[in-house]
Design a protein around this motif. Structure first.
Motif, short mmCIF file in Angstrom:
data_model
loop_
_atom_site.label_atom_id
_atom_site.label_comp_id
_atom_site.label_asym_id
_atom_site.label_seq_id
_atom_site.Cartn_x
_atom_site.Cartn_y
_atom_site.Cartn_z
N LEU A 45 -1.17 12.57 -10.54
CA LEU A 45 -0.64 11.25 -10.20
C LEU A 45 -0.48 11.10 -8.70
O LEU A 45 -0.14 12.06 -8.00
N ASP A 46 -0.72 9.88 -8.21
CA ASP A 46 -0.37 9.63 -6.81
C ASP A 46 1.12 9.39 -6.72
O ASP A 46 1.82 9.30 -7.74
N LEU A 47 1.63 9.28 -5.51
CA LEU A 47 3.07 9.24 -5.29
C LEU A 47 3.72 8.03 -5.97
O LEU A 47 4.77 8.16 -6.61
N LYS A 48 3.10 6.87 -5.85
CA LYS A 48 3.70 5.66 -6.43
C LYS A 48 3.73 5.74 -7.95
O LYS A 48 4.72 5.35 -8.59
N GLN A 49 2.66 6.23 -8.55
CA GLN A 49 2.64 6.39 -10.01
C GLN A 49 3.74 7.34 -10.47
O GLN A 49 4.46 7.06 -11.44
N TYR A 50 3.87 8.44 -9.75
CA TYR A 50 4.88 9.44 -10.11
C TYR A 50 6.29 8.87 -10.01
O TYR A 50 7.12 9.07 -10.90
N ILE A 51 6.55 8.13 -8.94
CA ILE A 51 7.87 7.52 -8.73
C ILE A 51 8.19 6.54 -9.85
O ILE A 51 9.32 6.49 -10.37
N ASN A 52 7.22 5.75 -10.28
CA ASN A 52 7.44 4.79 -11.37
C ASN A 52 7.74 5.50 -12.69
O ASN A 52 8.57 5.03 -13.48
N VAL A 53 7.07 6.62 -12.93
CA VAL A 53 7.33 7.40 -14.14
C VAL A 53 8.75 7.94 -14.13
O VAL A 53 9.48 7.87 -15.13
#
Length: 379
Positions: free
Chosen positions: A61-69
Motif C-alpha cells: 500500500l502507498d502511504l495514503k491508502q495505508y492511513i485510510n485503512v
C-alpha cells in the motif's frame, strides 16, 4: 482501474474487520485476548503485511491508502489498531533495511503469522538516538542489554525490532543499530507496571533485555541506516489516523447514546453547536493529515511543521469530542457502560506522558461521578 477496484475491495475488508473488532472488544475481558483471537483473521486477509511488496506476500500500500485503512480499523477499536500499526511499521523497517536473506526470513515469519513489536522509546530519553539500550561486543558474543518503555505488543510479540546504540564513543543517529530479538527468549523480560489501563489494552509495557545474545543475522542493516528509511515519520502519521478513527467512533457512539437518553426529537442548541465545532475540527485534521502525507515528511522544510500540526490537531480532536460527550450525556452516560473516558485516554496513550497527567486521567471519571452525585443531592 485495477488499482481502484483493489482499494475499494480493501476498504470493504477493512470495514468488515472493524465491525469484527468492535464485536470482540465488547465480549472480551481485555483487549489482549481480543487481539489474539482476531489476529488469525488479520493474517488471513494479509493485514499483517500491508506495507511490504507483493513478492513477499504483502499488499504494498502507498502511504495514503495505508492511513485510510488505519482510520477505518480504529473506528472498531483504537487500541487494537495501534497494535496492528506498530506491527506493520516494525515489519516495514525490516523490509526496507534488511538484506535479501533477512527479507526471506521475514516472509517465512509472516507466512507463519508471527507478531512483531517496535521497541523504540525509553522513558525520559530522546527517542531519536540517545538510548541507554546498548549492543556490545563481549569476547565473541554480541550482547543486547537495556530497557525499552511504552512498548506496544509487549508480552504478545514473537519478535521485537529494537533500536539500540552501539559502543560508539559519541552517540548519534550514525551509531544507532536496529536488531531483532526473539520475544520468547528467557532473557527478554516484560514489566507490566505502567498502571495505565488504555496502554494495557494495547499490551503496552516496558521490556528489558537481560544480556540477550544476538547473532550477526539478527542485525538489521548497518549502524546509521535508519536515516535512509523512505518515510521515517510513518509511525506518527498512523497515530494521527488512529486518533481520527477514534473520533469517528466517538461521534457515532455519542449520537446513538444521546438519542437513547433524550430521544431523537431533542434539538438542544448547545449540543448542535458543539457537534458543528467537532465537525470543523474533524475536517481541519483531515486536511492537515492529507497535507502531511503529500509533503512526505522530511522532504522539505515545511513537512515537519505540517506533521506536528496534524498530530496536535488529532490529539485535540479526540479530547474535545470525548470531553463534550462526557459533559452532554450527563450522569446517565457516565454511570452506564461508557466508552468516552476510555476513548479519550486512549488518544493520550499514544504519547509519552508525565506521571501527574497519568494520575489525572485515571481519576477523572471517578471525580465526575462523585461531583454529579453531590450536586444531585439526596432523593
Amino acid at each position: 482501474m485495477q488499482q481502484k477496484t483493489f482499494f475499494k475491495d480493501l476498504m470493504g475488508t477493512a470495514k468488515d474487520l472493524s465491525n469484527v473488532i468492535r464485536v470482540h472488544i465488547g465480549k472480551e475481558v481485555n483487549n489482549e485476548s481480543a487481539l489474539l483471537k482476531i489476529w488469525p483473521l488479520l493474517v488471513r486477509e494479509d493485514f499483517h503485511r500491508l506495507l511490504i511488496e507483493s513478492n513477499l506476500g504483502g499488499m504494498g500500500l502507498d502511504l495514503k491508502q495505508y492511513i485510510n485503512v488505519l482510520r477505518l480499523l480504529a473506528s472498531g477499536d483504537g487500541a487494537l489498531t495501534l497494535a496492528i500499526h506498530v506491527h506493520n511499521v516494525a515489519v516495514k523497517i525490516i523490509h526496507e533495511l534488511g538484506d535479501g536473506t533477512l527479507k526471506q526470513r521475514l516472509k517465512t515469519w509472516l507466512d507463519d503469522g508471527y507478531i512483531f513489536s517496535l521497541a523504540r522509546s525509553e522513558y525520559g530519553r530522546d527517542y531519536r538516538y540517545d538510548f541507554s539500550t546498548r549492543i556490545s561486543q563481549i569476547k565473541s558474543s554480541i550482547i543486547l542489554s537495556g530497557q525499552k518503555d511504552f512498548c506496544t505488543l509487549a508480552g504478545i510479540a514473537d519478535y521485537y525490532v529494537v533500536f539500540a546504540q552501539t559502543e560508539s564513543t559519541n552517540s548519534s543517529m550514525d551509531s544507532l543499530q536496529i536488531c531483532i530479538a526473539n520475544g520468547k527468549d528467557p532473557t527478554v523480560e516484560v514489566i507490566k507496571s505502567n498502571g495505565f489501563d488504555t496502554m494495557v489494552a494495547s499490551s503496552t509495557y516496558s521490556v528489558r533485555f537481560n544480556q540477550y545474545e544476538l547473532s550477526p543475522t539478527d542485525l538489521v542493516g548497518q549502524p546509521g541506516e535508519i536515516t535512509s528509511l523512505i518515510n521515517p515519520d510513518i509511525l506518527t502519521l498512523g497515530i494521527c489516523a488512529i486518533n481520527v478513527g477514534i473520533a469517528d467512533l466517538s461521534i457515532e457512539l455519542f449520537v446513538k447514546k444521546h438519542r437513547q437518553i433524550y430521544g431523537s426529537k431533542n434539538n438542544n442548541k448547545e449540543v448542535l453547536k458543539w457537534l458543528g465545532h467537532i465537525d470543523v475540527m474533524l475536517r481541519s485534521t483531515e486536511l492537515l493529515l492529507n497535507e502531511s502525507i503529500t509533503s512526505r515528511p522530511h522532504l522539505n522544510n515545511e513537512s515537519g511543521i505540517c506533521l506536528r500540526r496534524a498530530k496536535a490537531a488529532s490529539d485535540s480532536l479526540v479530547h474535545d469530542v470525548t470531553e463534550g460527550a462526557i459533559n452532554y450525556l450527563g450522569i446517565d452516560g457516565i454511570m452506564s457502560k461508557n466508552q468516552f473516558i476510555y476513548l479519550r485516554n486512549l488518544s493520550y496513550a499514544t504519547r509519552i506522558m508525565p506521571p501527574n497527567i497519568q494520575k489525572s486521567l485515571l481519576t477523572i471519571g471517578t471525580e465526575r461521578i462523585k461531583n454529579s452525585l453531590e450536586n444531585k443531592g439526596p432523593e
